[in-house]
Scaffold this motif. Structure first.
Motif, PDB file in Angstrom:
ATOM      1  N   LEU A 124       0.812  -1.658  -0.414  1.00  0.00           N
ATOM      2  CA  LEU A 124      -0.213  -0.117  -0.004  1.00  0.00           C
ATOM      3  C   LEU A 124       1.083   1.434   0.117  1.00  0.00           C
ATOM      4  O   LEU A 124       1.735   1.617   0.244  1.00  0.00           O
ATOM      5  CB  LEU A 124      -0.782   0.209   1.514  1.00  0.00           C
ATOM      6  N   CYS A 125       0.447   1.971  -0.254  1.00  0.00           N
ATOM      7  CA  CYS A 125       1.174   3.964  -0.553  1.00  0.00           C
ATOM      8  C   CYS A 125       1.186   4.106   1.382  1.00  0.00           C
ATOM      9  O   CYS A 125       0.675   4.007   1.905  1.00  0.00           O
ATOM     10  CB  CYS A 125       0.365   4.334  -1.424  1.00  0.00           C
ATOM     11  N   ARG A 126       2.464   3.925   0.950  1.00  0.00           N
ATOM     12  CA  ARG A 126       2.794   4.881   2.961  1.00  0.00           C
ATOM     13  C   ARG A 126       2.012   6.341   3.197  1.00  0.00           C
ATOM     14  O   ARG A 126       2.102   6.124   4.249  1.00  0.00           O
ATOM     15  CB  ARG A 126       4.640   5.047   2.046  1.00  0.00           C
ATOM     16  N   LEU A 127       1.776   6.875   1.988  1.00  0.00           N
ATOM     17  CA  LEU A 127       1.094   8.225   2.403  1.00  0.00           C
ATOM     18  C   LEU A 127      -0.288   8.098   2.212  1.00  0.00           C
ATOM     19  O   LEU A 127      -0.970   8.492   3.493  1.00  0.00           O
ATOM     20  CB  LEU A 127       1.912   9.151   1.384  1.00  0.00           C
ATOM     21  N   CYS A 128      -0.958   7.349   2.056  1.00  0.00           N
ATOM     22  CA  CYS A 128      -2.383   7.506   1.708  1.00  0.00           C
ATOM     23  C   CYS A 128      -2.829   6.374   1.706  1.00  0.00           C
ATOM     24  O   CYS A 128      -3.952   6.205   2.321  1.00  0.00           O
ATOM     25  CB  CYS A 128      -2.651   7.705   1.160  1.00  0.00           C
ATOM     26  N   GLY A 129      -1.866   4.917   1.516  1.00  0.00           N
ATOM     27  CA  GLY A 129      -2.852   3.611   1.834  1.00  0.00           C
ATOM     28  C   GLY A 129      -2.970   3.094   0.799  1.00  0.00           C
ATOM     29  O   GLY A 129      -3.983   2.102   0.768  1.00  0.00           O
ATOM     30  N   ILE A 167       5.125   5.201  -2.480  1.00  0.00           N
ATOM     31  CA  ILE A 167       4.188   6.226  -3.241  1.00  0.00           C
ATOM     32  C   ILE A 167       3.341   6.183  -4.646  1.00  0.00           C
ATOM     33  O   ILE A 167       3.745   5.858  -5.402  1.00  0.00           O
ATOM     34  CB  ILE A 167       4.969   7.315  -2.777  1.00  0.00           C
ATOM     35  N   CYS A 168       1.765   5.934  -4.525  1.00  0.00           N
ATOM     36  CA  CYS A 168       1.264   6.030  -5.252  1.00  0.00           C
ATOM     37  C   CYS A 168       1.141   6.762  -6.539  1.00  0.00           C
ATOM     38  O   CYS A 168       1.504   7.960  -5.517  1.00  0.00           O
ATOM     39  CB  CYS A 168      -0.182   5.442  -5.119  1.00  0.00           C
ATOM     40  N   CYS A 169       0.730   6.889  -7.440  1.00  0.00           N
ATOM     41  CA  CYS A 169       0.785   7.990  -8.300  1.00  0.00           C
ATOM     42  C   CYS A 169       0.746   9.419  -7.929  1.00  0.00           C
ATOM     43  O   CYS A 169       0.811  10.219  -8.251  1.00  0.00           O
ATOM     44  CB  CYS A 169       0.808   7.862  -9.479  1.00  0.00           C
ATOM     45  N   ASP A 170      -0.621   9.202  -7.300  1.00  0.00           N
ATOM     46  CA  ASP A 170      -1.773  10.626  -7.204  1.00  0.00           C
ATOM     47  C   ASP A 170      -0.635  11.535  -5.898  1.00  0.00           C
ATOM     48  O   ASP A 170      -0.207  12.483  -6.216  1.00  0.00           O
ATOM     49  CB  ASP A 170      -3.063  10.350  -6.404  1.00  0.00           C
ATOM     50  N   CYS A 171      -0.204  10.504  -4.951  1.00  0.00           N
ATOM     51  CA  CYS A 171       0.782  11.234  -4.349  1.00  0.00           C
ATOM     52  C   CYS A 171       2.199  11.681  -4.971  1.00  0.00           C
ATOM     53  O   CYS A 171       2.817  12.721  -4.032  1.00  0.00           O
ATOM     54  CB  CYS A 171       0.897  10.059  -2.787  1.00  0.00           C
ATOM     55  N   TYR A 172       2.480  10.746  -5.619  1.00  0.00           N
ATOM     56  CA  TYR A 172       3.701  11.176  -6.084  1.00  0.00           C
ATOM     57  C   TYR A 172       3.311  12.649  -6.518  1.00  0.00           C
ATOM     58  O   TYR A 172       4.534  13.638  -6.602  1.00  0.00           O
ATOM     59  CB  TYR A 172       4.589  10.331  -7.724  1.00  0.00           C
TER      60      TYR A 172
HETATM   61 ZN   LIG Z   1      -0.346   7.813  -2.295  1.00  0.00          ZN
END
Ligand SMILES: [Zn+2]
Length: 206
Positions: A76-81, A107-112
């Motif tokens: 899962l994304c470290r920032l948003c799950g 890190i997912c593409c949105d958070c990136y």
């Molecule tokens: Zn994310």
């Protein structure tokens, strides 16, 4: 003989590309809109001949196992799950951990994108507000619905065959929404903490 050392690069959209991938040239080729759109699906070991020939750093069995774990939302994304769909990002993380004992955050593409434009804190605040609002509206709706049912003047038999099952169903849906929202809030809470610790210079733009 298998590949002993993997090399990676990260494109401007935060996509990890394996330099040892047999389609590497195709993956980095300048893409038009549609090629770019479908590129994500190709960023996997499944399309690589080293996977087929079982001569990559990661064995075929290991890669299958990673894919299986990925489907079960183990990464899962470290920032948003959010679930990480890009397999090469996962391979990148595992490789650095195993080879250099370096913990690479997924890190997912949105958070990136938000980190890149220095908008992660405002984005996470918006998302946090959204999930809090979700919880408040859900509770309000449930109370309102319960009140509405309580003032209904119907035969007792209807309570048993219609009202109680309907209320139970609504309670179930609301509980799912609230649980998911709390889970997301938790991810963002720790994600913001992580972000502030590792990106201290970007804090100002909230
Ligand atoms: Zn994310």
């Amino acid at each position: 003989m298998g590949i002993e050392e993997l090399k990676f690069e990260i494109d401007d959209k935060g996509r990890v590309i394996c330099k040892n991938h047999s389609n590497y040239d195709h993956l980095i080729r300048p893409c038009d809109y549609f090629q770019d759109l479908y590129l994500d699906a190709e960023l996997t070991c499944k399309t690589c001949s080293h996977y087929e020939n079982n001569d990559c750093y990661f064995s075929k069995t290991r890669i299958d196992e990673i894919i299986k774990r990925g489907l079960k939302k183990a990464y899962l994304c470290r920032l948003c799950g959010k679930k990480i769909d890009r397999m090469l990002s996962i391979i990148h993380k595992l490789y650095y951990k195993e080879t250099y004992d370096v913990e690479m955050p997924l890190i997912c593409c949105d958070c990136y994108e938000k980190i890149k434009s220095n908008e992660f804190l405002s984005y996470s605040k918006k998302m946090t507000d959204f999930y809090i609002l979700n919880i408040v509206i859900s509770i309000f709706f449930l109370c309102y619905f319960a009140f509405f049912l309580s003032i209904l003047n119907v035969q007792p038999i209807f309570y048993y065959i219609l009202i109680i099952p309907l209320f139970s169903f609504v309670c179930f849906i609301i509980s799912v929404v609230i649980r998911k929202s709390i889970k997301k809030l938790r991810y963002f809470y720790f994600g913001i903490k992580y972000y502030k610790k590792h990106f201290p210079n970007q804090e100002s733009k909230v």
